[in-house]
Design a protein around this motif. Sequence first.
Motif, PDB file in Angstrom:
ATOM      1  N   LEU A  36       0.809  -1.211   0.000  1.00  0.00           N
ATOM      2  CA  LEU A  36       0.000   0.000   0.000  1.00  0.00           C
ATOM      3  C   LEU A  36       0.846   1.266   0.000  1.00  0.00           C
ATOM      4  O   LEU A  36       0.441   2.297  -0.533  1.00  0.00           O
ATOM      5  N   LEU A  37       2.029   1.194   0.609  1.00  0.00           N
ATOM      6  CA  LEU A  37       2.931   2.351   0.635  1.00  0.00           C
ATOM      7  C   LEU A  37       3.778   2.443  -0.637  1.00  0.00           C
ATOM      8  O   LEU A  37       4.658   3.281  -0.736  1.00  0.00           O
ATOM      9  N   ASP A  38       3.517   1.534  -1.573  1.00  0.00           N
ATOM     10  CA  ASP A  38       4.195   1.539  -2.869  1.00  0.00           C
ATOM     11  C   ASP A  38       5.702   1.303  -2.723  1.00  0.00           C
ATOM     12  O   ASP A  38       6.503   1.890  -3.425  1.00  0.00           O
ATOM     13  N   ILE A  39       6.073   0.451  -1.784  1.00  0.00           N
ATOM     14  CA  ILE A  39       7.472   0.086  -1.598  1.00  0.00           C
ATOM     15  C   ILE A  39       7.754  -1.123  -2.476  1.00  0.00           C
ATOM     16  O   ILE A  39       7.432  -2.253  -2.136  1.00  0.00           O
ATOM     17  N   ASP A  40       8.331  -0.880  -3.643  1.00  0.00           N
ATOM     18  CA  ASP A  40       8.705  -1.915  -4.607  1.00  0.00           C
ATOM     19  C   ASP A  40       7.560  -2.893  -4.895  1.00  0.00           C
ATOM     20  O   ASP A  40       7.714  -4.099  -4.732  1.00  0.00           O
ATOM     21  N   PRO A  41       6.391  -2.392  -5.328  1.00  0.00           N
ATOM     22  CA  PRO A  41       5.292  -3.327  -5.602  1.00  0.00           C
ATOM     23  C   PRO A  41       5.554  -4.134  -6.870  1.00  0.00           C
ATOM     24  O   PRO A  41       6.120  -3.631  -7.837  1.00  0.00           O
ATOM     25  N   PHE A  42       5.152  -5.359  -6.848  1.00  0.00           N
ATOM     26  CA  PHE A  42       5.297  -6.262  -7.993  1.00  0.00           C
ATOM     27  C   PHE A  42       4.320  -5.857  -9.087  1.00  0.00           C
ATOM     28  O   PHE A  42       4.640  -5.863 -10.256  1.00  0.00           O
ATOM     29  N   VAL A  43       3.133  -5.507  -8.682  1.00  0.00           N
ATOM     30  CA  VAL A  43       2.099  -5.061  -9.609  1.00  0.00           C
ATOM     31  C   VAL A  43       1.605  -3.708  -9.110  1.00  0.00           C
ATOM     32  O   VAL A  43       1.330  -3.540  -7.933  1.00  0.00           O
ATOM     33  N   GLU A  44       1.500  -2.743 -10.024  1.00  0.00           N
ATOM     34  CA  GLU A  44       1.043  -1.415  -9.637  1.00  0.00           C
ATOM     35  C   GLU A  44      -0.409  -1.480  -9.154  1.00  0.00           C
ATOM     36  O   GLU A  44      -1.276  -1.995  -9.861  1.00  0.00           O
ATOM     37  N   PRO A  45      -0.701  -0.951  -7.958  1.00  0.00           N
ATOM     38  CA  PRO A  45      -2.068  -1.031  -7.408  1.00  0.00           C
ATOM     39  C   PRO A  45      -3.137  -0.452  -8.327  1.00  0.00           C
ATOM     40  O   PRO A  45      -4.219  -1.013  -8.437  1.00  0.00           O
ATOM     41  N   ASP A  46      -2.854   0.656  -9.020  1.00  0.00           N
ATOM     42  CA  ASP A  46      -3.852   1.248  -9.931  1.00  0.00           C
ATOM     43  C   ASP A  46      -4.179   0.306 -11.081  1.00  0.00           C
ATOM     44  O   ASP A  46      -5.328   0.156 -11.477  1.00  0.00           O
ATOM     45  N   ARG A  47      -3.156  -0.356 -11.597  1.00  0.00           N
ATOM     46  CA  ARG A  47      -3.357  -1.269 -12.719  1.00  0.00           C
ATOM     47  C   ARG A  47      -4.130  -2.509 -12.272  1.00  0.00           C
ATOM     48  O   ARG A  47      -4.901  -3.073 -13.046  1.00  0.00           O
ATOM     49  N   VAL A  48      -3.917  -2.941 -11.028  1.00  0.00           N
ATOM     50  CA  VAL A  48      -4.642  -4.108 -10.516  1.00  0.00           C
ATOM     51  C   VAL A  48      -6.142  -3.847 -10.559  1.00  0.00           C
ATOM     52  O   VAL A  48      -6.918  -4.697 -11.003  1.00  0.00           O
ATOM     53  N   VAL A  49      -6.546  -2.670 -10.109  1.00  0.00           N
ATOM     54  CA  VAL A  49      -7.971  -2.330 -10.084  1.00  0.00           C
ATOM     55  C   VAL A  49      -8.541  -2.327 -11.505  1.00  0.00           C
ATOM     56  O   VAL A  49      -9.640  -2.828 -11.746  1.00  0.00           O
ATOM     57  N   GLU A  50      -7.788  -1.820 -12.443  1.00  0.00           N
ATOM     58  CA  GLU A  50      -8.255  -1.730 -13.823  1.00  0.00           C
ATOM     59  C   GLU A  50      -8.357  -3.093 -14.509  1.00  0.00           C
ATOM     60  O   GLU A  50      -9.151  -3.272 -15.422  1.00  0.00           O
ATOM     61  N   THR A  51      -7.530  -4.042 -14.095  1.00  0.00           N
ATOM     62  CA  THR A  51      -7.458  -5.338 -14.791  1.00  0.00           C
ATOM     63  C   THR A  51      -7.959  -6.506 -13.950  1.00  0.00           C
ATOM     64  O   THR A  51      -7.781  -7.662 -14.328  1.00  0.00           O
ATOM     65  N   TRP A  52      -8.571  -6.223 -12.832  1.00  0.00           N
ATOM     66  CA  TRP A  52      -9.002  -7.290 -11.912  1.00  0.00           C
ATOM     67  C   TRP A  52     -10.010  -8.239 -12.552  1.00  0.00           C
ATOM     68  O   TRP A  52     -10.094  -9.401 -12.193  1.00  0.00           O
ATOM     69  N   HIS A  53     -10.787  -7.768 -13.500  1.00  0.00           N
ATOM     70  CA  HIS A  53     -11.842  -8.572 -14.130  1.00  0.00           C
ATOM     71  C   HIS A  53     -11.292  -9.614 -15.108  1.00  0.00           C
ATOM     72  O   HIS A  53     -12.010 -10.528 -15.501  1.00  0.00           O
ATOM     73  N   LEU A  54     -10.030  -9.516 -15.473  1.00  0.00           N
ATOM     74  CA  LEU A  54      -9.438 -10.429 -16.460  1.00  0.00           C
ATOM     75  C   LEU A  54      -9.170 -11.810 -15.873  1.00  0.00           C
ATOM     76  O   LEU A  54      -8.950 -11.933 -14.662  1.00  0.00           O
ATOM     77  N   PRO A  55      -9.168 -12.849 -16.709  1.00  0.00           N
ATOM     78  CA  PRO A  55      -8.737 -14.177 -16.242  1.00  0.00           C
ATOM     79  C   PRO A  55      -7.282 -14.086 -15.772  1.00  0.00           C
ATOM     80  O   PRO A  55      -6.528 -13.223 -16.219  1.00  0.00           O
ATOM     81  N   ALA A  56      -6.868 -14.988 -14.887  1.00  0.00           N
ATOM     82  CA  ALA A  56      -5.548 -14.915 -14.270  1.00  0.00           C
ATOM     83  C   ALA A  56      -4.419 -14.865 -15.290  1.00  0.00           C
ATOM     84  O   ALA A  56      -3.481 -14.079 -15.143  1.00  0.00           O
ATOM     85  N   SER A  57      -4.513 -15.679 -16.343  1.00  0.00           N
ATOM     86  CA  SER A  57      -3.426 -15.695 -17.329  1.00  0.00           C
ATOM     87  C   SER A  57      -3.274 -14.331 -18.014  1.00  0.00           C
ATOM     88  O   SER A  57      -2.160 -13.841 -18.202  1.00  0.00           O
ATOM     89  N   GLU A  58      -4.384 -13.699 -18.367  1.00  0.00           N
ATOM     90  CA  GLU A  58      -4.331 -12.371 -18.989  1.00  0.00           C
ATOM     91  C   GLU A  58      -3.923 -11.302 -17.980  1.00  0.00           C
ATOM     92  O   GLU A  58      -3.193 -10.365 -18.315  1.00  0.00           O
ATOM     93  N   PHE A  59      -4.413 -11.426 -16.751  1.00  0.00           N
ATOM     94  CA  PHE A  59      -4.075 -10.472 -15.694  1.00  0.00           C
ATOM     95  C   PHE A  59      -2.561 -10.387 -15.528  1.00  0.00           C
ATOM     96  O   PHE A  59      -1.987  -9.300 -15.499  1.00  0.00           O
ATOM     97  N   TRP A  60      -1.906 -11.543 -15.421  1.00  0.00           N
ATOM     98  CA  TRP A  60      -0.449 -11.540 -15.221  1.00  0.00           C
ATOM     99  C   TRP A  60       0.277 -11.053 -16.461  1.00  0.00           C
ATOM    100  O   TRP A  60       1.296 -10.369 -16.373  1.00  0.00           O
ATOM    101  N   LYS A  61      -0.239 -11.378 -17.625  1.00  0.00           N
ATOM    102  CA  LYS A  61       0.398 -10.934 -18.869  1.00  0.00           C
ATOM    103  C   LYS A  61       0.358  -9.407 -18.951  1.00  0.00           C
ATOM    104  O   LYS A  61       1.350  -8.770 -19.300  1.00  0.00           O
ATOM    105  N   VAL A  62      -0.781  -8.808 -18.619  1.00  0.00           N
ATOM    106  CA  VAL A  62      -0.933  -7.358 -18.678  1.00  0.00           C
ATOM    107  C   VAL A  62      -0.107  -6.674 -17.587  1.00  0.00           C
ATOM    108  O   VAL A  62       0.569  -5.669 -17.844  1.00  0.00           O
TER     109      VAL A  62
END
Length: 136
Positions: A36-62
């Motif tokens: 949450l403090l954005d300390i070296d996040p693996f996935v950007e929190p904003d992008r997670v919200v935008e792509t949460w609806h995708l299947p897991a394989s597409e989510f990780w690819k994006v």
Amino acid sequence: MMNVEVGEECIRFAKVIRYFTLAGLILLVVSSAMYLLDIDPFVEPDRVVETWHLPASEFWKVNVGKEMESYSEFLYIAHPDNVAVFSLFFLALAPVFALLSILPKMKGIYRILTILVVAELLFGAVRPLILGAIGE
């Protein structure tokens, strides 16, 4: 007032569960705070919200730029997200260690049943790594 006597193995089981759960929850809170403090996040929190609806394989690819073939690939990524995954794995192992702590006190069929339960819990915790399951 009725006095209830609790066996030594029950107290040991409860203590092991308590300590493992506390340690796992601390790991989970620390990793979540880092994320949450954005300390070296693996996935950007904003992008997670935008792509949460995708299947897991597409989510990780994006979000990561590659397809994740199995859960074992997460073991080789040094990011706070892995700490969260590890803390959940640690929490899943709490009853295993608690049962192993009382195994010497078990006798007969109870010892056999305890060993079977431990085996089932271990298999459930490591099955994704063994089978290379994809988190769809």
